[in-house]
Design an enzyme around this catalytic site. Sequence first.
Site, PDB file in Angstrom:
ATOM      1  N   GLY A   1      -9.479   3.317  -7.705  1.00 18.81           N
ATOM      2  CA  GLY A   1      -8.685   4.455  -8.142  1.00 18.81           C
ATOM      3  C   GLY A   1      -8.849   4.729  -9.633  1.00 18.81           C
ATOM      4  O   GLY A   1      -8.932   3.812 -10.458  1.00 18.81           O
ATOM      5  N   MET A   2      -8.861   6.011  -9.986  1.00 19.69           N
ATOM      6  CA  MET A   2      -8.985   6.406 -11.381  1.00 19.69           C
ATOM      7  C   MET A   2      -7.696   6.190 -12.164  1.00 19.69           C
ATOM      8  O   MET A   2      -7.713   6.277 -13.397  1.00 19.69           O
ATOM      9  CB  MET A   2      -9.431   7.867 -11.475  1.00 19.69           C
ATOM     10  CG  MET A   2     -10.850   8.099 -11.004  1.00 19.69           C
ATOM     11  SD  MET A   2     -11.361   9.828 -11.109  1.00 19.69           S
ATOM     12  CE  MET A   2     -11.395  10.068 -12.884  1.00 19.69           C
TER      13      MET A   2
ATOM     14  N   LEU B   1       0.811  -1.211   0.000  1.00 18.14           N
ATOM     15  CA  LEU B   1       0.000   0.000   0.000  1.00 18.14           C
ATOM     16  C   LEU B   1       0.848   1.266   0.000  1.00 18.14           C
ATOM     17  O   LEU B   1       1.933   1.315   0.572  1.00 18.14           O
ATOM     18  CB  LEU B   1      -0.925  -0.009   1.224  1.00 18.14           C
ATOM     19  CG  LEU B   1      -1.851  -1.222   1.358  1.00 18.14           C
ATOM     20  CD1 LEU B   1      -2.739  -1.072   2.578  1.00 18.14           C
ATOM     21  CD2 LEU B   1      -2.682  -1.428   0.105  1.00 18.14           C
TER      22      LEU B   1
ATOM     23  N   ASP C   1       0.244   5.938  -0.533  1.00 16.87           N
ATOM     24  CA  ASP C   1      -0.684   7.014  -0.195  1.00 16.87           C
ATOM     25  C   ASP C   1      -1.918   7.033  -1.100  1.00 16.87           C
ATOM     26  O   ASP C   1      -2.980   7.502  -0.688  1.00 16.87           O
ATOM     27  CB  ASP C   1       0.031   8.366  -0.271  1.00 16.87           C
ATOM     28  CG  ASP C   1       0.971   8.600   0.898  1.00 16.87           C
ATOM     29  OD1 ASP C   1       0.882   7.840   1.891  1.00 16.87           O
ATOM     30  OD2 ASP C   1       1.813   9.519   0.828  1.00 16.87           O
ATOM     31  N   GLY C   2      -1.784   6.525  -2.321  1.00 15.21           N
ATOM     32  CA  GLY C   2      -2.957   6.451  -3.191  1.00 15.21           C
ATOM     33  C   GLY C   2      -4.014   5.518  -2.642  1.00 15.21           C
ATOM     34  O   GLY C   2      -5.206   5.847  -2.649  1.00 15.21           O
ATOM     35  N   HIS C   3      -3.586   4.348  -2.150  1.00 17.87           N
ATOM     36  CA  HIS C   3      -4.538   3.440  -1.512  1.00 17.87           C
ATOM     37  C   HIS C   3      -5.180   4.083  -0.279  1.00 17.87           C
ATOM     38  O   HIS C   3      -6.390   3.953  -0.050  1.00 17.87           O
ATOM     39  CB  HIS C   3      -3.837   2.148  -1.066  1.00 17.87           C
ATOM     40  CG  HIS C   3      -3.297   1.315  -2.185  1.00 17.87           C
ATOM     41  ND1 HIS C   3      -1.952   1.166  -2.406  1.00 17.87           N
ATOM     42  CD2 HIS C   3      -3.922   0.574  -3.134  1.00 17.87           C
ATOM     43  CE1 HIS C   3      -1.766   0.364  -3.445  1.00 17.87           C
ATOM     44  NE2 HIS C   3      -2.938  -0.013  -3.898  1.00 17.87           N
TER      45      HIS C   3
END
Length: 282
Positions: free
Chosen positions: A144-145, A29, A31-33
């Site tokens: 997430g995009m 994991l 920071d996006g997660h």
Amino acid sequence: MHTARTIPELRDILGQHHRPAFVPTMGNLHDGHLALLREAKPLGDVTVASIFVNRLQFLPHEDFDTYPRTWDSDCEKLRSVGCDVLFAPDEKALYPEPQTCKVHPDPTLADILEGHFRPGFFVGVCTVVMKLFNCVQPRFAVFGMKDYQQLLMIRHMVRQFALPIEVVGGKTRRAPDGLALSSRNGYLGETERAEAVQLSKTLQAMAQAVREGERDLAAIESRAMRVLRARGWHPDYLVLRRRSDLQPPAPGDALVALGAARLGATRLIDNLEIDPPPGAQP
């Protein structure tokens, strides 16, 4: 944070909840997660994350065996953002017998771009996500995009099967220099890491050409491919597509620029949504 290793354990933990908000991951994991977990937190009455490296979505030559497993760090990060439940099955728990029943998504979306260069990838993705949905039974699911085609694929699957789930797209998180956060960024050496931002810069240049009114989208795409190749990349695709279904656009369509390219041994993907140029007719 409760941790469930089996489906019965998970269902027992979630039995008292009615609106789970779910973030599926393959671990390692970043920071996006964690941003997706933060987005999920206010949506439901319990926040669930999963960690499962799904063999079904890896091609034989890809990095299933070497994909980073960072259990202790992942658990610490999940606790830090207030995750309530972690579902972390092993393969035997999630696939107790060979998974011969699979979800085969619409080839119009599944066999282009990522699906073209990674045949069968979206069968593996949709199959594991459907199974995880059946395990967690979420009311909300946050994806997430950065994985733009995957997000559209999951939304399409949810509509087709009338699943009572709202699929939420979380914005791509980026490093200060613009590189999209990804678990595979850890494969990059120091020199490659400095170069990696060129993928997002190339997509930005494509978007800028559209905003400035350039209409020959094929020329924009070809120029972008030449730019990355000249820098030593091996691009699979750099394209401008209609946001809604990733098909070739008509004038006035809202666009997205998408790219996938190898830098050394590491394959990176990214995308950038583009609004129609001023004065365009829908």
